[in-house]
Design an enzyme around this catalytic site. Structure first.
Site, PDB file in Angstrom:
ATOM      1  N   ASP A  13     -28.740  76.797  44.293  1.00 34.51           N
ATOM      2  CA  ASP A  13     -27.519  77.128  45.038  1.00 34.51           C
ATOM      3  C   ASP A  13     -26.350  77.007  44.061  1.00 34.51           C
ATOM      4  O   ASP A  13     -26.519  76.524  42.933  1.00 34.51           O
ATOM      5  CB  ASP A  13     -27.337  76.134  46.203  1.00 34.51           C
ATOM      6  CG  ASP A  13     -26.039  76.365  46.976  1.00 34.51           C
ATOM      7  OD1 ASP A  13     -25.759  77.519  47.344  1.00 34.51           O
ATOM      8  OD2 ASP A  13     -25.275  75.402  47.209  1.00 34.51           O
ATOM      9  N   SER A  14     -25.177  77.407  44.521  1.00 36.72           N
ATOM     10  CA  SER A  14     -23.991  77.259  43.673  1.00 36.72           C
ATOM     11  C   SER A  14     -23.556  75.792  43.576  1.00 36.72           C
ATOM     12  O   SER A  14     -22.748  75.449  42.726  1.00 36.72           O
ATOM     13  CB  SER A  14     -22.845  78.080  44.262  1.00 36.72           C
ATOM     14  OG  SER A  14     -22.599  77.635  45.579  1.00 36.72           O
ATOM     15  N   CYS A  76     -28.899  79.994  48.741  1.00 40.11           N
ATOM     16  CA  CYS A  76     -27.472  80.320  48.769  1.00 40.11           C
ATOM     17  C   CYS A  76     -27.376  81.711  49.377  1.00 40.11           C
ATOM     18  O   CYS A  76     -28.023  82.649  48.890  1.00 40.11           O
ATOM     19  CB  CYS A  76     -26.932  80.308  47.342  1.00 40.11           C
ATOM     20  SG  CYS A  76     -25.265  80.948  47.192  1.00 40.11           S
ATOM     21  N   GLU A 157     -16.995  70.708  49.527  1.00 43.46           N
ATOM     22  CA  GLU A 157     -17.254  70.164  48.187  1.00 43.46           C
ATOM     23  C   GLU A 157     -16.225  69.095  47.801  1.00 43.46           C
ATOM     24  O   GLU A 157     -16.495  68.217  47.009  1.00 43.46           O
ATOM     25  CB  GLU A 157     -17.283  71.283  47.129  1.00 43.46           C
ATOM     26  CG  GLU A 157     -18.507  72.188  47.215  1.00 43.46           C
ATOM     27  CD  GLU A 157     -19.751  71.671  46.465  1.00 43.46           C
ATOM     28  OE1 GLU A 157     -19.605  70.850  45.544  1.00 43.46           O
ATOM     29  OE2 GLU A 157     -20.866  72.098  46.826  1.00 43.46           O
ATOM     30  N   CYS A 189     -23.990  80.307  55.395  1.00 46.81           N
ATOM     31  CA  CYS A 189     -23.675  79.682  54.119  1.00 46.81           C
ATOM     32  C   CYS A 189     -24.360  78.322  54.165  1.00 46.81           C
ATOM     33  O   CYS A 189     -24.233  77.597  55.159  1.00 46.81           O
ATOM     34  CB  CYS A 189     -22.167  79.514  53.962  1.00 46.81           C
ATOM     35  SG  CYS A 189     -21.721  78.549  52.506  1.00 46.81           S
ATOM     36  N   HIS A 191     -23.768  75.658  52.831  1.00 49.73           N
ATOM     37  CA  HIS A 191     -22.891  74.487  52.898  1.00 49.73           C
ATOM     38  C   HIS A 191     -22.578  74.102  54.351  1.00 49.73           C
ATOM     39  O   HIS A 191     -22.316  72.943  54.650  1.00 49.73           O
ATOM     40  CB  HIS A 191     -21.557  74.757  52.194  1.00 49.73           C
ATOM     41  CG  HIS A 191     -21.596  74.627  50.708  1.00 49.73           C
ATOM     42  ND1 HIS A 191     -22.226  75.543  49.908  1.00 49.73           N
ATOM     43  CD2 HIS A 191     -21.078  73.682  49.888  1.00 49.73           C
ATOM     44  CE1 HIS A 191     -22.083  75.158  48.633  1.00 49.73           C
ATOM     45  NE2 HIS A 191     -21.389  74.036  48.594  1.00 49.73           N
TER      46      HIS A 191
HETATM   47  N1  DGL Z   1     -23.711  77.751  49.639  1.00 48.73           N
HETATM   48  C1  DGL Z   1     -23.549  79.082  49.234  1.00 48.73           C
HETATM   49  C2  DGL Z   1     -23.804  80.100  50.294  1.00 48.73           C
HETATM   50  O1  DGL Z   1     -24.704  79.901  51.039  1.00 48.73           O
HETATM   51  C3  DGL Z   1     -22.438  79.426  48.315  1.00 48.73           C
HETATM   52  C4  DGL Z   1     -21.080  78.994  48.586  1.00 48.73           C
HETATM   53  C5  DGL Z   1     -20.199  79.353  47.425  1.00 48.73           C
HETATM   54  O2  DGL Z   1     -20.521  78.934  46.306  1.00 48.73           O
HETATM   55  O3  DGL Z   1     -19.210  80.064  47.633  1.00 48.73           O
HETATM   56  O4  DGL Z   1     -23.170  81.094  50.397  1.00 48.73           O
END
Ligand code: DGL
Length: 270
Positions: A13-14, A76, A157, A189, A191
């Site tokens: 993931d990012s 991600c 974050e 997402c 997150h």
């Molecule tokens: N968690 C990621 C997603 O599912 C990326 C969020 C990001 O880095 O902008 O999109």
């Protein structure tokens, strides 16, 4: 290429968001070793170009392949939307490549409970229109509306969770008229499951809030079972890598994986 059941599962993931998926995988498949890469140096992916995300995703996939992973799971949504096909083509038969969008869209499109479906995600995910396209490919009768919520990832974050700042931001996005009268909301997402209860509370627990991490873990289990690749390692030790060490990543990884864990900072982009 012949894959073996005792090879680890690579997840990336990012940043820390993919830990929601890694945690679901860890619970459903406790005998699998996980190697996780969080590209914290390039976060947020949601603001990056498709070309940049493809580049990062290929570099990370090569790294996971070097770690001998049998699966590369793109945890991600932004990278799944931008780079799934590219990574799949690049990896070929050297590992199984999975994303988070296909399992989630299949689940929602085939469930009669959901009629008017909201999707929230990063700018990149929403702009790609992947969710709407994939859901209507399977079931054209579904009404899908989507909204980019770019502040949520940096907010999470930065550790603004379950407080008045996160409440105000969540309120602002979810009150948007585009999302009016939805019966379900996909957290597109990885997150967002971290703030899932806050989101459920916004809807007074009346709207289905869909966190795809469990659906993704189930899909992974199914694929491994079909290919006879399920592991039976008694006590696997997971490895966590980040491109830029952050305390938040450590806190979250420890929260999801209980015990003290090993996190190494690694620049694989040089
Ligand atoms: N968690 C990621 C997603 O599912 C990326 C969020 C990001 O880095 O902008 O999109």
């Amino acid at each position: 290429m012949k894959l073996l059941s005792n090879q680890p599962i690579g997840i990336f993931d990012s940043g820390a968001g993919g830990l929601t998926v890694a945690s679901a995988v860890g619970h459903l498949l406790p005998e699998e070793k996980i190697i996780y890469f969080g590209d914290t140096a390039h976060l947020p992916y949601g603001e990056k170009s498709v070309e940049a995300i493809k580049y990062y995703s290929i570099k990370i996939s090569d790294f996971l392949l070097k770690q001998n992973c049998k699966v590369i799971l793109i945890a991600c949504n932004t990278a799944s939307a931008a780079a799934y096909k590219t990574v799949k083509k690049h990896i070929g038969n050297k590992a199984i490549v999975l994303d988070v969008i296909n399992p989630a869209t299949e689940f929602v499109a085939r469930n009669d409970k959901f009629k008017k479906i909201g999707v929230i995600g990063t700018k990149g995910t929403i702009k790609s229109n992947t969710y709407t396209r994939k859901i209507s490919e399977i079931n054209p009768l579904k009404n899908v509306v989507s909204l980019a919520a770019p502040l949520l990832v940096p907010m999470i974050e930065e550790g603004f969770i379950y407080d008045e700042i996160s409440n105000a931001i969540i309120d602002k996005y979810l009150s948007n008229s585009r999302l009016k009268n939805i019966d379900s909301l996909i957290l597109a997402c990885t997150h967002y499951p971290i703030i899932k209860n806050q989101i459920r509370k916004f809807y007074n627990f009346k709207t289905h809030v869909i966190d795809s991490s469990h659906v993704v873990a189930k899909k992974l289990k199914k694929v491994l079972a079909e290919r006879k690749l399920l592991n039976n390692n008694e006590n696997p030790e997971h490895d966590f890598f980040v491109s830029d060490y952050t305390d938040f990543f450590k806190t979250l990884a420890e929260m999801f994986f209980d015990d003290e864990i090993n996190i190494s900072e690694l620049n694989i982009f040089r």
